[in-house]
Structures are given as structure tokens and as C-alpha cells.
Design an enzyme around this catalytic site. Sequence first.
Site, short mmCIF file in Angstrom:
data_model
loop_
_atom_site.label_atom_id
_atom_site.label_comp_id
_atom_site.label_asym_id
_atom_site.label_seq_id
_atom_site.Cartn_x
_atom_site.Cartn_y
_atom_site.Cartn_z
N HIS A 29 -8.65 8.10 2.12
CA HIS A 29 -8.00 9.46 1.94
C HIS A 29 -9.23 10.36 1.74
CE1 HIS A 29 -7.63 7.23 -1.85
NE2 HIS A 29 -7.90 8.33 -2.33
N HIS A 69 -4.58 1.49 8.35
CA HIS A 69 -4.98 0.71 6.94
C HIS A 69 -6.33 0.39 6.73
CE1 HIS A 69 -4.52 -0.53 2.61
NE2 HIS A 69 -5.43 -1.38 3.13
N CYS A 81 0.42 3.42 3.17
CA CYS A 81 1.15 2.91 4.35
C CYS A 81 2.51 3.15 4.25
CB CYS A 81 0.78 1.47 4.56
SG CYS A 81 -0.66 0.76 4.88
N CYS A 140 0.95 -1.24 -0.01
CA CYS A 140 -0.11 0.18 0.07
C CYS A 140 0.98 1.32 0.00
CB CYS A 140 -0.80 0.14 1.09
SG CYS A 140 -1.95 1.47 1.38
P1 AMP Z 1 -8.16 8.61 -5.40
O1 AMP Z 1 -7.89 8.66 -7.13
O2 AMP Z 1 -9.23 9.12 -4.89
O3 AMP Z 1 -7.75 7.14 -5.06
O4 AMP Z 1 -6.87 9.33 -5.04
C1 AMP Z 1 -5.51 9.14 -5.06
C2 AMP Z 1 -4.91 10.24 -5.20
O5 AMP Z 1 -3.32 10.01 -4.60
C3 AMP Z 1 -4.63 10.87 -6.54
O6 AMP Z 1 -4.99 12.18 -6.51
C4 AMP Z 1 -3.05 10.95 -6.80
O7 AMP Z 1 -2.61 11.95 -7.36
C5 AMP Z 1 -2.77 10.89 -5.28
N1 AMP Z 1 -0.98 10.15 -5.33
C6 AMP Z 1 -0.97 9.31 -5.76
N2 AMP Z 1 0.33 8.70 -5.29
C7 AMP Z 1 0.96 10.05 -4.59
C8 AMP Z 1 2.07 10.18 -3.69
N3 AMP Z 1 3.23 9.60 -3.81
N4 AMP Z 1 1.90 11.16 -3.13
C9 AMP Z 1 0.77 12.08 -3.25
N5 AMP Z 1 -0.36 11.82 -3.73
C10 AMP Z 1 -0.34 10.64 -4.42
ZN ZN Z 2 -2.52 1.41 3.46
#
Ligand code: AMP
Ligand code: ZN
Length: 117
Positions: free
Chosen positions: A103, A51, A12, A9
Site C-alpha cells: 500500500h 496481493h 484483500c 489479509c
Molecule cells: P502500515 O502501518 O504502513 O502497514 O499501514 C497500514 C495502514 O492501514 C495504517 O495507516 C492503518 O491506519 C490503516 N488501516 C488499518 N485498517 C484499516 C481499514 N480497515 N481501513 C482503512 N485503513 C486501515
Molecule cells: Zn492481501
Amino acid sequence: MAGEAQDDCLFCKIVAGDVPATVVRETETTVAFRDINPQAPTHVLVIPKAHYPDAASLAAAEPAIAADVLREAGEVAAQEKAESHRIVFNTGTGAGQTVFHTHAHVLGGRGLQWPPG
Ligand code: AMP
Ligand code: ZN
């Protein structure tokens, strides 16, 4: 066990400090960091350190931590001076969820249309 860190994850790994993130707030139970692909001037993700795959499963198992996530989302908006903002929990691939660790997206700093796409 429910709530335990998952090896595969991404979020995580951010909680553990194994993947870098621009952290803007942290509490005993939550971390807030900037989204890597921001969709608005303010785009911060607030996650529980525990998680759970989505908001409902977190709320069912750990209602106090679910409340912590919501409170922190409000604190992020205040910190960013985004009086008008949107708090979003995408749930399921059809709704755009790509990371299956709960999130809250906190979006603000520009006008936001309704309904979202
Ligand atoms: P969701 O599509 O609602 O699952 O949101 C996941 C979010 O995580 C997306 O907006 C991505 O741009 C963001 N994301 C993916 N990898 C990272 C990372 N390493 N650091 C910060 N945000 C991330
Ligand atoms: Zn997680």
C-alpha cells in the site's frame, strides 16, 4: 500462486468488498481508500488488487501494476488538491508496516516534516 488473494489479509478483504472502506478511486488493478486512522487531512491508501506483501515484491513480479499504484497515488493527490504531498511505502515491521499487502500512503493537506520519525 503469486498475487492471489489471501484469506487472512485485511486489504484483500477490502478488495473483495468483505470489509467496508471509503473508496475514493478504483481502476482495473488498484483501489484507493481513506486510511481509518488519518495522519493528515488527506491520508489515502492506494493498493494493488493483487496481493503482494510489499512494494518491491510487487514491482519485481508486476511492474505495470506497480506503475499503476504510483500513477493512482498522483491522481489521488490531484483529486484531493494536495499539490504538495508525500507517497510512502512502509516496508518491514521496523519501518512501521502493519499490513502486509502493498500500500502507498498518500499524505497531504498540511506541512510535512523531513526526516520522518
Ligand atoms: P502500515 O502501518 O504502513 O502497514 O499501514 C497500514 C495502514 O492501514 C495504517 O495507516 C492503518 O491506519 C490503516 N488501516 C488499518 N485498517 C484499516 C481499514 N480497515 N481501513 C482503512 N485503513 C486501515
Ligand atoms: Zn492481501
